[in-house]
Scaffold this motif. Structure first.
Motif, PDB file in Angstrom:
ATOM      1  N   VAL A 271       0.880  -1.165   0.000  1.00 56.74           N
ATOM      2  CA  VAL A 271       0.000   0.000   0.000  1.00 56.74           C
ATOM      3  C   VAL A 271       0.918   1.215   0.000  1.00 56.74           C
ATOM      4  N   VAL A 272       0.969   1.905  -1.126  1.00 60.65           N
ATOM      5  CA  VAL A 272       1.934   2.988  -1.337  1.00 60.65           C
ATOM      6  C   VAL A 272       1.178   4.261  -1.681  1.00 60.65           C
ATOM      7  N   GLY A 273       1.219   5.233  -0.774  1.00 55.13           N
ATOM      8  CA  GLY A 273       0.512   6.472  -1.019  1.00 55.13           C
ATOM      9  C   GLY A 273      -0.967   6.271  -1.251  1.00 55.13           C
ATOM     10  N   GLY A 274      -1.538   5.249  -0.610  1.00 57.62           N
ATOM     11  CA  GLY A 274      -2.962   4.958  -0.754  1.00 57.62           C
ATOM     12  C   GLY A 274      -3.302   4.014  -1.877  1.00 57.62           C
ATOM     13  N   GLU A 275      -2.335   3.687  -2.748  1.00 60.56           N
ATOM     14  CA  GLU A 275      -2.573   2.774  -3.864  1.00 60.56           C
ATOM     15  C   GLU A 275      -2.094   1.374  -3.506  1.00 60.56           C
ATOM     16  N   VAL A 276      -2.896   0.363  -3.890  1.00 60.98           N
ATOM     17  CA  VAL A 276      -2.613  -1.032  -3.534  1.00 60.98           C
ATOM     18  C   VAL A 276      -2.047  -1.774  -4.738  1.00 60.98           C
ATOM     19  N   GLY A 277      -0.955  -2.525  -4.531  1.00 59.12           N
ATOM     20  CA  GLY A 277      -0.355  -3.340  -5.589  1.00 59.12           C
ATOM     21  C   GLY A 277       0.054  -4.691  -5.053  1.00 59.12           C
ATOM     22  N   ARG A 278       0.000  -5.712  -5.902  1.00 62.09           N
ATOM     23  CA  ARG A 278       0.371  -7.076  -5.505  1.00 62.09           C
ATOM     24  C   ARG A 278       1.660  -7.452  -6.222  1.00 62.09           C
ATOM     25  N   PHE A 279       2.606  -8.067  -5.519  1.00 59.57           N
ATOM     26  CA  PHE A 279       3.899  -8.415  -6.072  1.00 59.57           C
ATOM     27  C   PHE A 279       4.219  -9.870  -5.748  1.00 59.57           C
ATOM     28  N   ASP A 280       4.913 -10.532  -6.660  1.00 59.79           N
ATOM     29  CA  ASP A 280       5.277 -11.932  -6.492  1.00 59.79           C
ATOM     30  C   ASP A 280       6.580 -12.071  -5.707  1.00 59.79           C
ATOM     31  N   ALA A 281       6.738 -13.220  -5.075  1.00 62.39           N
ATOM     32  CA  ALA A 281       8.004 -13.579  -4.436  1.00 62.39           C
ATOM     33  C   ALA A 281       8.846 -14.370  -5.425  1.00 62.39           C
ATOM     34  N   PHE A 282      10.147 -14.452  -5.158  1.00 60.31           N
ATOM     35  CA  PHE A 282      11.024 -15.281  -5.973  1.00 60.31           C
ATOM     36  C   PHE A 282      10.901 -16.740  -5.548  1.00 60.31           C
ATOM     37  N   ASP A 283      10.954 -17.638  -6.521  1.00 59.32           N
ATOM     38  CA  ASP A 283      10.873 -19.068  -6.263  1.00 59.32           C
ATOM     39  C   ASP A 283      12.280 -19.609  -6.008  1.00 59.32           C
ATOM     40  N   VAL A 284      12.523 -20.083  -4.797  1.00 63.16           N
ATOM     41  CA  VAL A 284      13.823 -20.648  -4.443  1.00 63.16           C
ATOM     42  C   VAL A 284      13.604 -21.968  -3.714  1.00 63.16           C
ATOM     43  N   GLU A 285      14.670 -22.736  -3.588  1.00 60.20           N
ATOM     44  CA  GLU A 285      14.616 -23.981  -2.817  1.00 60.20           C
ATOM     45  C   GLU A 285      14.744 -23.628  -1.334  1.00 60.20           C
ATOM     46  N   THR A 286      13.644 -23.710  -0.612  1.00 57.92           N
ATOM     47  CA  THR A 286      13.604 -23.258   0.777  1.00 57.92           C
ATOM     48  C   THR A 286      14.256 -24.271   1.708  1.00 57.92           C
ATOM     49  N   VAL A 287      15.162 -23.773   2.536  1.00 62.13           N
ATOM     50  CA  VAL A 287      15.793 -24.582   3.562  1.00 62.13           C
ATOM     51  C   VAL A 287      15.205 -24.258   4.934  1.00 62.13           C
ATOM     52  N   ASP A 288      15.008 -22.972   5.204  1.00 63.92           N
ATOM     53  CA  ASP A 288      14.498 -22.542   6.513  1.00 63.92           C
ATOM     54  C   ASP A 288      13.898 -21.149   6.353  1.00 63.92           C
ATOM     55  N   THR A 289      12.631 -20.973   6.726  1.00 61.63           N
ATOM     56  CA  THR A 289      11.976 -19.675   6.597  1.00 61.63           C
ATOM     57  C   THR A 289      12.138 -18.801   7.839  1.00 61.63           C
ATOM     58  N   THR A 290      12.805 -19.326   8.875  1.00 59.33           N
ATOM     59  CA  THR A 290      12.968 -18.557  10.105  1.00 59.33           C
ATOM     60  C   THR A 290      13.716 -17.257   9.825  1.00 59.33           C
ATOM     61  N   GLY A 291      13.107 -16.144  10.182  1.00 63.83           N
ATOM     62  CA  GLY A 291      13.763 -14.856  10.019  1.00 63.83           C
ATOM     63  C   GLY A 291      13.619 -14.235   8.645  1.00 63.83           C
ATOM     64  N   ALA A 292      12.929 -14.912   7.717  1.00 68.32           N
ATOM     65  CA  ALA A 292      12.784 -14.342   6.375  1.00 68.32           C
ATOM     66  C   ALA A 292      12.023 -13.019   6.427  1.00 68.32           C
ATOM     67  N   GLY A 293      11.025 -12.934   7.312  1.00 65.96           N
ATOM     68  CA  GLY A 293      10.282 -11.687   7.454  1.00 65.96           C
ATOM     69  C   GLY A 293      11.155 -10.556   7.972  1.00 65.96           C
ATOM     70  N   ASP A 294      12.086 -10.871   8.868  1.00 64.75           N
ATOM     71  CA  ASP A 294      12.994  -9.852   9.389  1.00 64.75           C
ATOM     72  C   ASP A 294      13.951  -9.381   8.297  1.00 64.75           C
ATOM     73  N   ALA A 295      14.439 -10.327   7.487  1.00 71.57           N
ATOM     74  CA  ALA A 295      15.294  -9.956   6.359  1.00 71.57           C
ATOM     75  C   ALA A 295      14.524  -9.072   5.385  1.00 71.57           C
TER      76      ALA A 295
END
Length: 362
Positions: A271-295
């Motif tokens: 939500v940027v300046g009142g406008e809403v946009g949807r964005f994709d994540a990159f597809d990777v081979e996940t080993v551990d999602t711990t802390g991904a949100g902090d990164a």
């Protein structure tokens, strides 16, 4: 670093461009066969420990990206607390405003399954007893950015918000003298039940929703707090519309305030300046999602706020390139075990994007 007796002031002032307020925890990591259902069980094929905590993770991630960052936190005067301080010493994060107290150090039990999904239980009172010293509050006047997690104790969070508001008022009174308050970044961090259990008041979260320059929430926290993912987007956009203006925000331009609601592998909503946009994540081979949100949050601070200081108005409006950079930071982090060993450098992020044909500087 300050001692418990310094926790109400008197410490030497440390000055960093970015101040991260949050725990410097020890993560006790269990690699389990499965995440157990209620009354169920699991087998841990490996048990180890690592450095974590939202505040320390965000600070370490920004440090890896080459930013000048300091941590405002509180550790226990015990084995876990000493280990946390040793981990901090291995980074360039300024620990001037990390206090040491008698309460048991904050630590997290993390269950991680073979697909990298996890469940987290946190214990220890050291960070919950955080009382920001006057020196830490004073350092915010010299910072470009103040980051705060909803895991911060409510009294500390309100005191920090009050200080940022006073800096905004002083900047507004000074006019165009070049004095700008720090940008305020808030991470909702956890579900309502968890936050209330930690002592965080919903009213405090509402204050940050209306006053943060950048508001971040994940796919669990946002629906839990706002009722649903759709309601979260609507409420955030509405809050931004009602509170836009120089008297309630740092003067960052027409695309501010901003918010990002993350959806894990399904990408993110901005939500940027009142406008809403949807964005994709990159597809990777996940080993551990711990802390991904902090990164991810650290990447947002790096690209959208810290980089803005020397950016032109056109650059500040170019959200897409920033999102690509941030998504790459989080994706790379998921390819390594634990949070901090997988935090990428700027050159690693640029190489990751180049391999996928993404030119964020174009």
């Amino acid at each position: 670093m300050t001692t418990e007796s310094d926790d109400d002031g008197g410490a030497d002032e440390g000055s960093s461009s970015i101040l991260s307020v949050g725990a410097a925890a020890i993560d006790e990591w269990y690699a389990v066969s499965n995440l157990p259902e209620p009354d169920g069980g699991a087998f841990a094929r490996e048990v180890t420990s690592a450095f974590g905590g939202v505040g320390a993770n965000v600070a370490a991630a920004l440090d890896r990206l080459g930013r000048d960052v300091g941590l405002v936190s509180r550790v226990g005067d015990d084995e876990y607390g000493r280990r946390a301080l040793e981990y901090l010493e291995e980074t360039d994060v300024d620990a001037t405003h990390v206090a040491v107290g008698d309460a048991a150090h904050t630590r997290s039990l993390i269950l991680s399954d073979p697909d990298g999904e996890r469940a987290i239980v946190t214990a220890g009172e050291s960070f919950r007893n955080l009382r920001p010293a006057d020196a830490a509050l004073d350092a915010m006047a010299d910072a470009d950015t103040v980051f705060l997690t909803a895991y911060a104790p409510d009294r500390a969070a309100r005191r920090i918000l009050d200080r940022v508001r006073s800096l905004r008022a002083a900047a507004a009174e000074a006019g165009d003298s070049g004095v700008d308050p720090p940008a305020l970044v808030f991470d909702l961090s956890g579900s309502v039940e968890e936050l209330v259990g930690r002592g965080t008041e919903p009213q405090t979260i509402h204050r940050f929703l209306h006053e943060a320059d950048l508001f971040v929430a994940d796919g669990v926290a946002a629906p839990a707090f706002f009722g649903s993912a759709t309601a979260a987007v609507e409420r955030v956009a509405s809050a931004h519309e009602r509170t836009r203006g120089p008297e309630s925000r740092s003067r960052r331009g027409p695309t501010w305030p901003r918010a990002v609601l993350t959806h894990g592998a399904d990408g993110m909503t901005a939500v940027v300046g009142g406008e809403v946009g949807r964005f994709d994540a990159f597809d990777v081979e996940t080993v551990d999602t711990t802390g991904a949100g902090d990164a991810f949050t650290a990447g947002l601070i790096d690209r959208w706020i810290a980089a803005d200081a020397a950016a032109s108005p056109a650059d500040r409006d170019d959200v897409d390139r920033g999102v690509s950079f941030v998504a790459a930071v989080a994706a790379i982090n998921c390819t390594a075990r634990f949070t901090q060993p997988g935090l990428p450098t700027r050159s690693e992020v640029e190489a990751f994007l180049a391999d996928r044909g993404v030119d964020i500087d174009r």
